[in-house]
Scaffold this motif. Sequence first.
Motif, PDB file in Angstrom:
ATOM      1  N   UNK A  84      41.240  41.565  34.675  1.00 48.90           N
ATOM      2  CA  UNK A  84      41.264  41.945  33.258  1.00 48.90           C
ATOM      3  C   UNK A  84      42.640  42.497  32.882  1.00 48.90           C
ATOM      4  N   UNK A  85      43.415  42.878  33.895  1.00 54.22           N
ATOM      5  CA  UNK A  85      44.777  43.321  33.604  1.00 54.22           C
ATOM      6  C   UNK A  85      45.786  42.208  33.782  1.00 54.22           C
ATOM      7  N   UNK A  86      45.363  40.972  33.615  1.00 53.82           N
ATOM      8  CA  UNK A  86      46.236  39.809  33.872  1.00 53.82           C
ATOM      9  C   UNK A  86      47.517  39.881  33.073  1.00 53.82           C
ATOM     10  N   UNK A  87      47.427  40.405  31.859  1.00 55.00           N
ATOM     11  CA  UNK A  87      48.618  40.384  30.993  1.00 55.00           C
ATOM     12  C   UNK A  87      49.747  41.193  31.615  1.00 55.00           C
ATOM     13  N   UNK A  88      49.351  42.178  32.378  1.00 49.44           N
ATOM     14  CA  UNK A  88      50.303  43.120  32.923  1.00 49.44           C
ATOM     15  C   UNK A  88      50.975  42.582  34.185  1.00 49.44           C
ATOM     16  N   UNK A 119      50.170  37.587  35.088  1.00 51.44           N
ATOM     17  CA  UNK A 119      50.896  36.659  34.230  1.00 51.44           C
ATOM     18  C   UNK A 119      52.334  36.550  34.711  1.00 51.44           C
ATOM     19  N   UNK A 121      40.677  35.404  33.137  1.00 56.79           N
ATOM     20  CA  UNK A 121      40.693  36.856  32.980  1.00 56.79           C
ATOM     21  C   UNK A 121      39.307  37.409  32.664  1.00 56.79           C
TER      22      UNK A 121
END
Lengths: 92, 895
Positions: free
Chosen positions: B83-87, B90, B280
């Motif tokens: 769920x923290x993929x953006x951080x 990615x 995600x």
Amino acid sequence: MNEKPVPLFLERRSYRQRRLMDAARLLPLLAAVLWGVPLLWPRGGTEGAVSMSTAILYLFGVWVVLAVLAFLISRKLADDGEGAPGDGEGGQ
Amino acid sequence: MTATLNLLVVVCLGYVAFLFLVAFAAERAALRGRGGWLRSPIVYTLSLSIYCTAWTFYGAVGYAARSGLEFLTIYLGPTIVMVGWWWGLRKLVRIGRTQRVTSVADLISSRYGKSTLLAVFVTLIAVIGTTPYIALQLQSVTASFASIAQADPNAAPLEDTRQIALSVAVGLALFTILFGTRNLDANERHHGVVMAIAVEAVVKLFALMAVGVFVVWGLGGGVGATLARIDASALDHWQVDGTRWAGLTFLSAAAFLTLPRMFQVLVVENDDEQHLRTASWAFPVYLLLISLFVVPIAVVGLEIMPAGANPDQFVLTVPLAQGQDTLAMLSFLGGFSSATSMVIVAAIALATMVSNHIVMPIWLNLTGGGAVMSGDVRNVVIMARRVSIAGVLGLGYVYYQMSGGGAALAAIGLVSFAGVAQFLPALMGGIFWRGATRVGALVGLSLGFVLWVWCLLLPSFGAGVVIPEAVMAQGPLGIGWLRPQALFGIEGIDPLVHAIFWSMLFNTGGFIVASLLSFPTPLERLQGAQFVNVFQHSARPQNWAGGTAQSEDLMVMAQRILGPGEAQALFQDEAQRQGLVGYLPEPTPDFLALLEREMSGSVGAATAHAMVGQIMGAATVSVEDLLAVADETAQMMEYSSQLETKSEELARTARQLRAANEKLTQISVQKDAFLSQISHELRTPMTSIRAFSEILRDGGALDPEAQAKYAGIIHDEAIRLTRLLDDLLDLSVLENGQVNLNIRTGVLAEVIDHAVAATGVEHGPLKLHRRRANEEVMLETDMDRLAQVFINLIANAQKYCDAEAPELTIAVGSRDGQLLVDFIDNGSGIPRQAQSVVFEKFSRVSDQKAGGAGLGLAICREIMARLDGTISYLPGQSGAAFRVTLPLAQRLAAQ
């Protein structure tokens, strides 16, 4: 570090995108906090111990909430947010 | 139906054959370019499920039966990461794609200056950490065989479980070699394997959920009743130790990123960054579903199975005990899927690392000259990979045999996690902190590794097996604060948490301190900037300077690694980009970086760098590169681009100035020429007029015929003078703007007709081409003046066109509101140096053909300027070509 002047205020759409990125970054933190709550629970054998079924419902409930939030954020987040101008201020 | 062992073997083989078919079909589809569905985000998400191995499939229930909800931590960590993929993810995926990373070892080595030492180190830790894990999978498959055999009254008790483990290992090795080493370039991805593990992911999820549904609704009596049962069981309350809860969640999150097999599917096999978007949320859902029924199965299993039954096998034995043989078979397939998919991907990931970072460097060293020598490197790499796969599985089997498949193995899952988690500081520090150095990574990894071995790996074999009990209790040589499970005298911590805490603390601390104290090499700084700022500029690093490399040598090498077709295409494209013909581009730094990156997809960054280095000579980093590394990169680039713009501007101005100067010089020459011209032009007729008028005055004895002739000459010369003076006057009037225009409306065709008639072209040798249809254009202008221009142009063509069969084309067109009339002849045209002055006064193109005074075109130019049009020389036509333009707006106004 880019010399390009970064606009101080963003237009509404970019602003939304930027806050969505913040949300995306904060989501793992939320997960850690919510799943950290059991650390405060009294353990079995002591007074007021949390029953197994409650624990299961809580942990899986958090899981569902996180998945839904991740789903919503990933849908709304623009395709290539990092290419937006003014990345320096809120980018990485 | 009874679950016989024979039936089981048949089902198992059938399932394996089915997987072969799936993988084969996927490969075929990908080859034919119809593999769009192979690259869907769902397949990507499912492929991530190799995180759930047999250890989690069977073991989770056992784990839950022993320690309650603690098993959940294994899934919570990955969920937090996803769920923290953006951080984080990615960035990792983007780096993996831009740098063509082939493994976690490759990424770390590439980040820290393409260090071979680091790559070898990481590879070794990965092999040490993963081998027991593979052994664990073999154990779980044999154990599930044994469980079914126990339930089969006809079968003899399974005696040689090793036989099963061996055949499973060999079968998996075959599958992996077949589909894992089909293509060399890791970035081409293993579609077959990914598809197969995606199918297996579905099978294991379905199996576990089927067992879960059976247990909850079939045995437990619905959700409410099952929850009540849970609260009534031995697992009635929240029991988890806080430190383990937090520590294991952290550990699983770290392992999710650093496990070689997870890195393989997360980063290397990733086709599209956008897939992370789906994964995600979809992967957390997968994990949720797979762990949903674990506690119910454990509770019901504890209730209905005889005391002493192995809870690790509840997923299998509960349906068996209930006579649900089909369900048991399904459950067996689920466990089998979990084990095989993990082993396959782990073997591919490890084999890539071993072949790229250990076998290839050794091979390159042994063969000395290496890349330029004869022999196909591709074959060597593929062979190395195949041997490595066999080797990795062999190691797993040997480990399984030596450990005896006992309880010691069951604990190894978390031990293995803790081992690979040691990569975390180097990995995360590498992609988020530019100050991280190779020395820092080495120090951190070494400290973490040593502590992991001492505090966790060695004790995990059991007290007294590797480390004597005395050492466990009193420390080595009696040094108490070095006791493996009570470092620094701090006792009472859970051994696993103890090991994680100290190893990660020293690892991270050592990494940071050594990074702060050391100074990175230029290549490290360059790579650091590339990795950390991957979103700012996904450009490739420029690490090669100097042109000593022979393009041909590079080509020979590239062909061996990339394959002839691909290498030739690459070289040809580059040559074309550089504006060269053929296959050999200049070995510019840009091109070398590109080539190196392409090759690193096949043999890893460090090896590719070394191979190019062999041809290039030393690994040089130029001054420009160093500048690029410096913090001021952006400013420098900005500044240099400004300079570039300015210098371009200067160059443009200089060009204009030069042109103006040239024109001025020519005009000055013309001015001089003007005086001599005008005197010459005036003197010639004057001289003859004077001479003949003197003859007429002096000589009375002239016969009338001669008299008439002389008078005629005088008259002609006088007319010529008059014409010259008229022209001069005309020009001066036009130039001073005193001309009166007689604006009328008319048709262009008529003007041209008039001009053609006036020049008498129709009777001369000049052939005229016109398209009358185009000429039907209404004009509002001074018809006579326009005709004068046309007459001049046609007459010029008549006079100067030097073709054997002279032709003149009058083409009419329009563009951007301008009417264009082109006069194009087929002669040799006007020389380039004369084109700019052809409209100046007294300019004559050729001296031999002195026909006029050289005022015609000058007059034309002035006329056109008065008519708001232009006249210009049109270069690049078949001969001399003049273009007359008139604004079309006038024409529209006239209509």
